[in-house]
Write a protein that holds these residues in place. Sequence first.
Motif, PDB file in Angstrom:
ATOM      1  N   PRO A 293      38.770  47.986  43.769  1.00 40.68           N
ATOM      2  CA  PRO A 293      40.061  47.960  44.445  1.00 40.68           C
ATOM      3  C   PRO A 293      40.970  47.221  44.277  1.00 40.68           C
ATOM      4  O   PRO A 293      41.981  47.084  44.751  1.00 40.68           O
ATOM      5  CB  PRO A 293      39.421  47.810  45.979  1.00 40.68           C
ATOM      6  CG  PRO A 293      38.231  46.882  45.496  1.00 40.68           C
ATOM      7  CD  PRO A 293      37.514  47.429  44.692  1.00 40.68           C
ATOM      8  N   GLY A 294      40.568  46.072  43.123  1.00 43.41           N
ATOM      9  CA  GLY A 294      41.518  45.154  42.977  1.00 43.41           C
ATOM     10  C   GLY A 294      41.506  43.779  43.712  1.00 43.41           C
ATOM     11  O   GLY A 294      42.423  42.844  43.667  1.00 43.41           O
ATOM     12  N   THR A 295      40.479  43.689  44.477  1.00 39.26           N
ATOM     13  CA  THR A 295      40.098  42.644  45.123  1.00 39.26           C
ATOM     14  C   THR A 295      39.331  41.633  44.355  1.00 39.26           C
ATOM     15  O   THR A 295      38.457  41.992  43.502  1.00 39.26           O
ATOM     16  CB  THR A 295      39.462  42.623  46.396  1.00 39.26           C
ATOM     17  OG1 THR A 295      38.268  43.424  46.576  1.00 39.26           O
ATOM     18  CG2 THR A 295      40.440  43.644  47.444  1.00 39.26           C
ATOM     19  N   ILE A 296      39.061  40.484  44.354  1.00 40.00           N
ATOM     20  CA  ILE A 296      38.330  39.403  43.691  1.00 40.00           C
ATOM     21  C   ILE A 296      36.768  39.707  43.858  1.00 40.00           C
ATOM     22  O   ILE A 296      36.161  39.960  43.038  1.00 40.00           O
ATOM     23  CB  ILE A 296      38.784  37.968  44.081  1.00 40.00           C
ATOM     24  CG1 ILE A 296      39.942  37.741  43.645  1.00 40.00           C
ATOM     25  CG2 ILE A 296      37.569  36.944  43.291  1.00 40.00           C
ATOM     26  CD1 ILE A 296      40.512  36.180  44.307  1.00 40.00           C
ATOM     27  N   LYS A 297      36.494  39.646  45.222  1.00 39.66           N
ATOM     28  CA  LYS A 297      34.892  40.027  45.528  1.00 39.66           C
ATOM     29  C   LYS A 297      34.540  41.211  45.138  1.00 39.66           C
ATOM     30  O   LYS A 297      33.322  41.698  44.688  1.00 39.66           O
ATOM     31  CB  LYS A 297      34.653  39.476  46.906  1.00 39.66           C
ATOM     32  CG  LYS A 297      33.153  39.632  47.169  1.00 39.66           C
ATOM     33  CD  LYS A 297      32.797  39.093  48.516  1.00 39.66           C
ATOM     34  CE  LYS A 297      31.317  39.031  48.989  1.00 39.66           C
ATOM     35  NZ  LYS A 297      31.058  38.435  50.102  1.00 39.66           N
ATOM     36  N   GLY A 298      35.390  42.264  45.612  1.00 38.13           N
ATOM     37  CA  GLY A 298      34.954  43.675  45.310  1.00 38.13           C
ATOM     38  C   GLY A 298      34.693  44.094  43.756  1.00 38.13           C
ATOM     39  O   GLY A 298      33.660  44.683  43.448  1.00 38.13           O
ATOM     40  N   ASP A 299      35.713  43.868  43.220  1.00 37.35           N
ATOM     41  CA  ASP A 299      35.468  43.964  41.622  1.00 37.35           C
ATOM     42  C   ASP A 299      34.445  43.319  40.873  1.00 37.35           C
ATOM     43  O   ASP A 299      33.674  43.952  40.388  1.00 37.35           O
ATOM     44  CB  ASP A 299      36.712  43.630  40.903  1.00 37.35           C
ATOM     45  CG  ASP A 299      38.137  44.447  41.304  1.00 37.35           C
ATOM     46  OD1 ASP A 299      37.874  45.205  42.124  1.00 37.35           O
ATOM     47  OD2 ASP A 299      39.023  44.159  40.704  1.00 37.35           O
ATOM     48  N   LEU A 300      34.391  42.083  41.169  1.00 40.24           N
ATOM     49  CA  LEU A 300      33.183  41.203  40.561  1.00 40.24           C
ATOM     50  C   LEU A 300      31.794  41.702  41.212  1.00 40.24           C
ATOM     51  O   LEU A 300      30.808  41.773  40.397  1.00 40.24           O
ATOM     52  CB  LEU A 300      33.125  39.764  41.116  1.00 40.24           C
ATOM     53  CG  LEU A 300      31.961  38.815  40.639  1.00 40.24           C
ATOM     54  CD1 LEU A 300      32.290  39.002  38.986  1.00 40.24           C
ATOM     55  CD2 LEU A 300      32.517  37.519  40.868  1.00 40.24           C
ATOM     56  N   SER A 301      31.720  42.091  42.585  1.00 43.89           N
ATOM     57  CA  SER A 301      30.430  42.430  42.990  1.00 43.89           C
ATOM     58  C   SER A 301      29.852  43.806  42.330  1.00 43.89           C
ATOM     59  O   SER A 301      28.719  44.021  41.978  1.00 43.89           O
ATOM     60  CB  SER A 301      30.178  42.569  44.323  1.00 43.89           C
ATOM     61  OG  SER A 301      31.330  43.395  44.851  1.00 43.89           O
ATOM     62  N   GLU A 302      30.744  44.747  42.146  1.00 43.53           N
ATOM     63  CA  GLU A 302      30.367  45.872  41.568  1.00 43.53           C
ATOM     64  C   GLU A 302      30.072  45.754  40.111  1.00 43.53           C
ATOM     65  O   GLU A 302      29.094  46.424  39.597  1.00 43.53           O
ATOM     66  CB  GLU A 302      31.555  47.070  41.796  1.00 43.53           C
ATOM     67  CG  GLU A 302      31.147  48.590  41.190  1.00 43.53           C
ATOM     68  CD  GLU A 302      32.305  49.329  41.327  1.00 43.53           C
ATOM     69  OE1 GLU A 302      32.413  50.440  40.838  1.00 43.53           O
ATOM     70  OE2 GLU A 302      33.587  49.056  42.023  1.00 43.53           O
TER      71      GLU A 302
END
Length: 384
Positions: A293-302
Motif C-alpha cells: 500500500p505504500g506504507t513502511i511496515k505494510g510493504d516490508l512485512s509483505e
Amino acid sequence: MSNLVSITALASISPLGISLEESWENYLKDEHHLIEKKIGEYMAWVAPLPDHAKEEIEEFKTFDSKYKGLDNSVLYAMFASRKAMQMAKWKSGDNFGVNVGSSRGATTLFEKYHKEFLSTNKTSTLASPTTTLGNISSWIAHDLQTKGPEISHSITCSTALHAVLNGMAWIKSGMADKFMVGGSEAPLTPFTIAQMKALKIYSREESDYPCRALDLKKKSNTMVLGEGASMICMERGRKDNALAVIEGVGYATEVLQHNISISTEAECFQRSMHMALGTTNPDEVDVIVMHAPGTIKGDLSEKNAIAKIFRNKKPLLTTNKWKIGHTFGASGMLSMELAILMFQKQKYIGVPYLHQEPALQKINKVMVNAVGFGGNAVSVLLSR
C-alpha cells in the motif's frame, strides 16, 4: 486444487480509464495518475477517474431515473459489471451469481446525509437504502437481470479477493456454474481522507512519485487513495475463451496487536500464499502482484513473507499503487487486472523508480495478494 475455474471476462473503470486497451497503454508508461487536489479542507494526493470516465458515469445514470440517486461506489460497479457480462457473452436473465464488495461503501452519500441530519435533524427518504452496503450487488443484479444469488460484503482492503473466494466456493460446491465477482470503491471524500491522515499513513511526498509503494528505503508512509471498480466473470472448468485460470486460492487471518497492525513477517500472507500454492512448486511462480500500500511496515512485512515462502527462486515483484493509488475494496481486483494483462501481453510491468529485473521469457503463473485492516489476507494463483 481440482476443478479449475476460468476467468472469461474482465472489466473495470479506474484512473487508468474504462477499457483493457486503455489500461494497458497506461501501464506501458512510467507516469502515475495521482494529482494533488483539495478534498474538503485538506489538500491531498488522490487518483481520481479521468474526465472521460466521469462522463461515462454521468451517461450511465440516464439509463434509469433511479440511478441518479445512487452513490458512485454503486455506479462504478454497475458500469464495470455491464461491460464484463458483455465480454463473457452472458445474457440478461441468466442464472449467475453476483458478489461485489466495498470497503467503505456509499461514502459520498453517507457523508452528505449525515451532514444533512446534523443541520436539520432530518434526513432524506432514500438515505437508508442508498447507503446500505447490500445495495451494490442488488443494483447490479437489477441492471443485469440475473436470477442468481446476490451478495455484498466488506472485508476492508481484501474485499475484492474475498469475493473471488466466495465465487470459487459457490462454483466448486455445485451450487452455481457462473459467478461475477469484484470490488468497487469511491473513497475520495473529506471524511475518508481525514481518517487516513489521522492514521499518519497518507503521503506528503513532493517527489516525482508521491506514492512510493514497494520502495523499502522510504522514510515515511506514502499511501494515496484512488477510486474505481473492477469485475471478473468466473465459470466452472477450463474454457476456450478463458483470459486466465484460477489455480489456487488461499486465505488467513492473524491475531491483531493493533487495529491496523500486521506482523513483521506478515504471517497471514505466509499462510495465504502457502494455501494458494497447494502442490504447485513455488519456483513456478513468475510474478507476484503485491498488495504493497505504500506504507513502511505494510510493504516490508509483505516482502518478508514472500522471502519466507519463495526461498529458492524469488518471483519478480510489482504493484500498481504507485500509479493508481490504493482503491481499498477494489484494489485486489485491479491487481488481478494487471496480472491478466501481463499474461495476455507477455510483458512484465515493474515499478519505475525501482531496479528493474531482467525481462522474463514467459509469464505463466502470477500470484496476486491483498490484505486489509484486521490482518485478513487473500492470495490468488493465476495461470495462462
